[in-house]
Design a protein around this motif. Structure first.
Motif, short mmCIF file in Angstrom:
data_model
loop_
_atom_site.label_atom_id
_atom_site.label_comp_id
_atom_site.label_asym_id
_atom_site.label_seq_id
_atom_site.Cartn_x
_atom_site.Cartn_y
_atom_site.Cartn_z
N ALA A 163 -106.31 -13.11 1.93
CA ALA A 163 -105.45 -12.90 3.09
C ALA A 163 -104.10 -12.34 2.66
N ILE A 164 -103.41 -13.08 1.79
CA ILE A 164 -102.09 -12.69 1.31
C ILE A 164 -102.00 -12.98 -0.18
N GLU A 165 -101.45 -12.06 -0.92
CA GLU A 165 -101.15 -12.32 -2.33
C GLU A 165 -99.73 -11.86 -2.63
N LEU A 166 -98.94 -12.76 -3.18
CA LEU A 166 -97.60 -12.43 -3.65
C LEU A 166 -97.61 -12.46 -5.17
N GLN A 167 -97.16 -11.39 -5.76
CA GLN A 167 -97.14 -11.30 -7.22
C GLN A 167 -95.70 -11.17 -7.71
N ASN A 168 -95.16 -12.26 -8.25
CA ASN A 168 -93.84 -12.25 -8.90
C ASN A 168 -92.74 -11.68 -8.00
N ILE A 169 -92.68 -12.20 -6.77
CA ILE A 169 -91.73 -11.70 -5.78
C ILE A 169 -90.36 -12.34 -6.00
N LEU A 183 -101.52 -17.08 -3.93
CA LEU A 183 -102.69 -16.43 -3.34
C LEU A 183 -103.17 -17.28 -2.16
N LEU A 184 -103.21 -16.67 -0.98
CA LEU A 184 -103.65 -17.36 0.23
C LEU A 184 -104.96 -16.73 0.69
N ILE A 229 -101.67 -7.51 1.29
CA ILE A 229 -102.28 -8.07 2.49
C ILE A 229 -103.72 -7.60 2.53
N GLU A 230 -104.65 -8.56 2.47
CA GLU A 230 -106.08 -8.24 2.35
C GLU A 230 -106.32 -7.26 1.21
N ASP A 231 -105.69 -7.54 0.07
CA ASP A 231 -105.83 -6.80 -1.18
C ASP A 231 -105.23 -5.39 -1.13
N VAL A 232 -104.53 -5.04 -0.05
CA VAL A 232 -103.87 -3.74 0.05
C VAL A 232 -102.39 -3.91 -0.27
N PRO A 233 -101.87 -3.24 -1.31
CA PRO A 233 -100.44 -3.37 -1.62
C PRO A 233 -99.59 -2.85 -0.46
N PHE A 248 -103.08 -25.80 21.48
CA PHE A 248 -103.40 -24.38 21.43
C PHE A 248 -103.67 -23.91 20.00
N LEU A 249 -102.77 -24.27 19.07
CA LEU A 249 -102.93 -23.83 17.68
C LEU A 249 -104.18 -24.43 17.05
N ARG A 250 -104.49 -25.67 17.42
CA ARG A 250 -105.68 -26.33 16.87
C ARG A 250 -106.94 -25.55 17.23
N GLY A 251 -106.95 -24.91 18.39
CA GLY A 251 -108.14 -24.20 18.85
C GLY A 251 -108.25 -22.77 18.36
N LEU A 252 -107.21 -22.25 17.71
CA LEU A 252 -107.25 -20.87 17.25
C LEU A 252 -108.15 -20.71 16.04
N GLU A 253 -109.00 -19.72 16.06
CA GLU A 253 -109.85 -19.41 14.90
C GLU A 253 -109.26 -18.20 14.18
N VAL A 254 -108.24 -18.48 13.38
CA VAL A 254 -107.55 -17.41 12.68
C VAL A 254 -106.90 -18.00 11.43
N THR A 255 -106.78 -17.17 10.40
CA THR A 255 -106.04 -17.60 9.22
C THR A 255 -104.58 -17.77 9.61
#
Length: 245
Positions: A7-13, A30-31, A67-71, A183-190
């Motif tokens: 989903a998300i990767e931060l490298q040495n930010i 890494l998320l 984001i999704e492995d896209v820099p 509402f948030l509990r019912g969301l199917e999303v990362t």
């Protein structure tokens, strides 16, 4: 959901503001998809600065955001912003059209979708957020809790792969907070949620990140981190009431 990609990767930010404040210091994390992650830390820890890096509002001075492995680069910015939806703390900054329906339709229309597709996304976002029947109202006529959900609806209409929320329960009365959590509990999303509402994080999230003075100081299973009294106190946080019961 794109489970094959991270989903998300931060490298040495790292990021330093012009006044010399080191807002982020060499953060790598890494998320994965299908996680619900709490981003915790005291005021001034760097949470909002980190969030602003995720869709290019702030550009990392060192390191790389994927984001999704896209820099995230100037060339990929438009594409990446369609994959990550950020909902800021104050919904009034996100609702600016004549009606809620137009606020929700704004993003999909800018994608160049035809009107049938736009209206389908508006209808689904309204249904998901429980705002059916309010689509013709302007944002100023909604309760604060409804405004927060309308801002989320506007982001969900873009069909992001990752939803990032900055203080989703702040300034809500008890009823509004309960409605938001339901509402948030019912969301199917990362989900990545920056919050000071530790009981909400305890209830909703399966992973927690703690940052303090711009550094990532803890990363792990949410309940284990939030019930660690020494860790929480060392970084200006309290153990959630739910963990003490």
């Amino acid at each position: 959901m794109h489970c094959e990609a991270n989903a998300i990767e931060l490298q040495n930010i790292s990021y330093q503001y012009p006044d010399g404040t080191e807002a982020l210091r060499d953060i790598s994390v890494l998320l994965r998809h299908e996680q619900r992650i709490a981003l915790l830390g005291p005021n001034g820890a760097g949470k909002s600065t980190l969030i602003a890096h995720l869709n290019g509002i702030i550009t990392a001075q060192t390191g790389c955001v994927l984001i999704e492995d896209v820099p995230l680069t100037p060339q990929t910015l438009v594409t990446v912003r369609q994959r990550i939806g950020i909902v800021f703390q104050d919904p009034d900054n996100m609702l600016f059209m004549t009606t809620i329906a137009d606020d929700i339709a704004f993003g999909p229309r800018n994608l160049g979708l035809d009107e049938e597709q736009v209206q389908d996304r508006v209808s689904r976002a309204l249904a998901t957020t429980g705002l059916e029947g309010l689509e013709s109202k302007p944002g100023m006529h909604l309760s604060f809790g409804q405004k927060k959900r309308a801002a989320i609806a506007a982001v969900l209409a873009m069909e992001p792969a990752v939803l990032v929320l900055d203080e989703p329960t702040s300034n809500l009365d008890p009823r509004g907070r309960t409605e938001m959590l339901d509402f948030l509990r019912g969301l199917e999303v990362t989900l990545l949620m920056a919050t000071h509402d530790l009981d909400a994080a305890w209830e909703l999230c399966d992973r927690a990140l703690v940052i303090d003075e711009g550094r990532l100081v803890a990363d792990g299973e949410a309940h284990a981190i939030m019930s660690d009294r020494e860790l929480m106190q060392d970084h200006g946080l309290e153990v959630p009431l739910s963990a003490r019961l």
